[in-house]
Design an enzyme around this catalytic site. Structure first.
Site, short mmCIF file in Angstrom:
data_model
loop_
_atom_site.label_atom_id
_atom_site.label_comp_id
_atom_site.label_asym_id
_atom_site.label_seq_id
_atom_site.Cartn_x
_atom_site.Cartn_y
_atom_site.Cartn_z
N ASN A 180 -0.33 -5.32 13.77
CA ASN A 180 -0.96 -4.26 12.98
C ASN A 180 -2.47 -4.50 13.06
OD1 ASN A 180 1.68 -3.74 12.26
ND2 ASN A 180 1.43 -4.17 10.07
N TRP A 197 -0.28 4.21 12.73
CA TRP A 197 -0.16 4.28 11.27
C TRP A 197 -0.97 5.46 10.79
CZ3 TRP A 197 3.28 2.12 8.35
CH2 TRP A 197 3.12 2.13 6.96
N GLU A 243 0.96 -0.91 14.04
CA GLU A 243 0.01 -0.14 13.22
C GLU A 243 -1.34 -0.14 13.92
OE1 GLU A 243 -0.33 -1.03 9.03
OE2 GLU A 243 1.85 -1.34 8.84
N LYS A 285 -4.27 8.07 6.60
CA LYS A 285 -4.22 7.75 8.03
C LYS A 285 -3.22 8.62 8.78
CE LYS A 285 -5.92 3.06 7.60
NZ LYS A 285 -5.77 2.91 6.14
N TYR A 291 -6.57 -2.88 12.95
CA TYR A 291 -7.45 -1.77 12.56
C TYR A 291 -8.89 -1.97 13.00
CZ TYR A 291 -3.54 0.02 9.91
OH TYR A 291 -2.32 0.54 9.57
N ASP A 346 0.81 -1.21 0.00
CA ASP A 346 0.00 0.00 0.00
C ASP A 346 0.85 1.27 0.00
OD1 ASP A 346 -2.45 1.47 0.25
OD2 ASP A 346 -2.11 1.64 2.42
C1 GCB Z 1 -1.33 -2.22 6.62
C2 GCB Z 1 -0.04 -2.09 5.90
C3 GCB Z 1 0.25 -0.66 5.50
C4 GCB Z 1 -1.04 -0.01 5.00
C5 GCB Z 1 -2.03 0.00 6.13
C6 GCB Z 1 -3.37 0.62 5.73
O1 GCB Z 1 -1.62 -3.15 7.31
O2 GCB Z 1 1.04 -2.62 6.61
O3 GCB Z 1 1.24 -0.67 4.52
O4 GCB Z 1 -0.81 1.27 4.50
O5 GCB Z 1 -2.29 -1.31 6.52
O6 GCB Z 1 -3.53 1.82 5.88
O7 GCB Z 1 -4.22 -0.10 5.28
#
Ligand code: GCB
Length: 605
Positions: free
Chosen positions: A472, A557, A512, A576, A474, A166
């Site tokens: 990581n 992140w 992240e 982000k 979210y 990404d």
């Molecule tokens: C992740 C990746 C990172 C992305 C991020 C996102 O898990 O490691 O490279 O930019 O998510 O914002 O989705």
């Protein structure tokens, strides 16, 4: 073992480093002209700056998206004074692979876009005369090199890259180039490690030389006073009253290494070193025996116009913002950064998790989404191409650790980002990578890899290799965002409870977390993408971090908004950022500043 020295180029009484940054001739190889003779000189008049990514200068899309070979050319005078030395061209990086020619003759090549390499021109240079340097750089992506991706051909015949990661596939000569002269008998490499007990420190050294000679070392403190000296290539320097390098309170000694024989000094190389010991004890990360809670960012080398081109100005601004917000650390996601960044971190006392460019080892163009839903090839490491990929990855680990091992700021190695880790084919692959890092690093720093959500407590086959766990996550963004955020919190706590039940007795760092936000959007009550919602996501995520004692760090992140491939998921890039791409704060920066200024340095220990 690497065939050239990775020591940073410097000027000393015995060495010369001439920086070749400036305007270089530039040309895309679009296949229309006969480029077979371009090694002798490229046609045309277009000039671009080095270092910089080539993409964002141009106003037409075919040039910006160009995939294939691009050519650079410059002229240099190799001084007569270099005649008795070994002479090299040193590229701090060429993304992703390069062939180097001098006066039409091939001098060398390198694969891998984020680490330095040197090509010898000792026997090819014309001393005291002008020499033409031509570099062919290729930016295609594949599955045999890191970072991974694909290169496709559109129906109009044009090539295009499809990264499995990404960030935008910026490329070219994105870091400085040097003409370097080193004596024939010279200092080649230095391994330093530290044992610290109160203010008493032992510095163990192992100096490797090219050619014979006597090695001696002198250590100077920050006032320029001699603190110690030693003879021989291997040994230990004992300091009774050492100034330690501490988090956000750096102290740097100057170590001058000299190689000599009966005729006098052959070579001398100065290094700034910081005396500090890193270790993991239970769920604590200890720096000089004191626990530290990591606060900071996953970053990118990314800014307007320069793309991924290294800029001292942007670096300086980033460090000032990190200090303002109360951070103490960052991860060099998703590739090792320019060496100047580590030099600055050494001086500022920042802690770095250094990441090798092993990203996209998961076949998906939106891995952050696909992995969570079980899409994407599940046996990434059982392909025909795996042995080649492994070799490239091992080589990058060796280059990164050899380059960065003496920086006090570097406290850990991140050996992959979000790889496929559920299939049985991952374990043997990961084991070799982890072993390599341990073998090369004289300080035996902690190792880990950043795990995306499908690498969970019950699915990941490789987490036991890690000395600390990088997650990581979210929740509240990709998983149950918006009004469902309360369910996101329930799911997040459920996952954390599962990790807790494993009793790993290792520190967990969130490498992240966060959510996208447009700096233009405000809304009450919040909606996803508004600044208000970014605050709410962070408040929820921090609440979960605070509830688990083994969580010993949070790196959000991302530090700043950054460019990605265009697509439905991205609004002219990933948003982000805590700061905009122009390095101005979003609302969430103030929330983080309040939190991070309040959290004690050894939080939860
Ligand atoms: C992740 C990746 C990172 C992305 C991020 C996102 O898990 O490691 O490279 O930019 O998510 O914002 O989705």
């Amino acid at each position: 073992m690497l065939e050239y020295s990775m020591l940073y180029p410097v000027n000393t009484p015995t060495r010369t480093a001439v920086c070749l940054d400036g305007m270089w001739k530039f040309r895309l190889d679009n296949g229309h002209d006969d480029s077979s003779r371009w090694a002798h000189g490229i046609p045309g008049h277009d000039m671009i700056p080095v270092p910089a990514s080539f993409q964002d200068f141009y106003t037409d899309k075919d040039t910006r998206e160009f995939t294939g070979d691009v050519w650079y050319e410059t002229e240099i005078i190799v001084p007569m004074s270099m005649k008795d030395s070994d002479v090299f061209l040193r590229f701090s990086a060429a993304t992703h692979r390069a062939e180097v020619f001098i006066n039409g003759e091939k001098a060398g090549e390198h694969e891998g876009g984020f680490l330095p390499f040197m090509v010898s021109i000792t026997d090819k240079a014309r001393y005291g005369e002008t020499n033409k340097i031509v570099v062919k750089v290729n930016n295609e992506l594949n599955e045999t090199n890191i970072p991974c991706g694909r290169t496709i051909t559109l129906s109009n015949g044009k090539k295009m890259t499809k990264p499995y990661f990404d960030f935008y596939n910026y490329s070219g000569l994105q870091r400085s180039v040097f003409l370097v002269s080193i004596p024939k008998r010279s200092i080649f490499d230095a391994d330093l490690s530290y044992k610290v007990n109160g203010n008493v420190a032992d510095i163990t050294y192992n100096i490797r030389t090219a050619g014979e000679g006597r090695v001696s070392l002198k250590l100077f403190d920050e006032n320029g006073e001699k603190a110690a000296e030693a003879e021989g290539c291997k040994g230990t320097i004992h300091l009774e009253d050492a100034h330690l390098w501490q988090v956000l309170d750096a102290y740097l000694y100057k170590l001058v290494i000299t190689l000599s024989d009966d005729s006098g000094i052959l070579d001398t190389y100065p290094m700034e070193i910081g005396i500090r010991e890193v270790c993991i004890q239970g769920t604590d990360i200890l720096i000089n025996g004191k626990p530290v809670y990591l606060k900071g960012f996953g970053k990118h080398e990314d800014s307007d116009i320069m793309g991924r081109g290294f800029s001292r100005a942007v670096m300086k601004r980033d460090f000032e913002l990190m200090k303002w917000i109360g951070a103490n650390s960052f991860r060099t996601s998703h590739y090792p950064y320019d060496e100047e960044t580590y030099i600055m971190a050494d001086r500022e006392g920042f802690l770095i998790i250094d990441e090798v460019p092993a990203v996209g080892l998961f076949e998906s163009l939106v891995n952050f989404l696909d992995a969570g839903t079980g899409k994407g090839a599940s046996s990434f490491f059982a392909k025909e191409t795996t042995p080649q990929l492994l070799n490239a990855h091992l080589k990058a680990v060796e280059e990164m650790i050899t380059r960065d091992k003496n920086h006090p700021s570097v406290i850990a190695w991140s050996l992959l980002n979000e790889p496929e880790s559920k299939d049985e084919s991952s374990l043997p692959y990961f084991t070799k990578i982890f072993r390599k890092a341990l073998e090369i690093d004289p300080q035996k720093r902690p190792r880990s890899f950043a795990m995306e959500v499908s690498s969970g407590p019950d699915t990941c086959r490789c987490y036991q290799l890690c000395d600390f766990i990088e997650l990581n996550r979210y929740y509240g963004w990709y998983i149950k965002g918006g009004y469902e955020i309360s369910d996101a919190e329930v799911m997040f706590r459920r996952e954390m409870d599962q990790w807790k039940a494993k009793n790993l007795s290792k520190p967990f760092i969130f490498t992240e977390y966060g959510g996208d936000t447009l700096s233009s959007e405000h809304k009450l009550p919040s909606v996803m993408w508004s600044q208000e919602y970014q605050d709410e996501v962070l408040e929820m995520q921090h609440r979960v971090f605070d509830a688990y004692d083994f969580v010993k760090g949070e790196q959000i992140w991302n530090f700043a908004d950054f460019q990605t491939t265009e697509g439905l998921m991205r609004v002219n890039g990933n948003k982000k950022g805590v700061f905009t791409r122009q390095r101005q704060p979003k609302d969430v920066a103030f929330l983080l500043r309040r939190r991070w200024k309040e959290l004690p340095s050894g939080y939860k220990s």
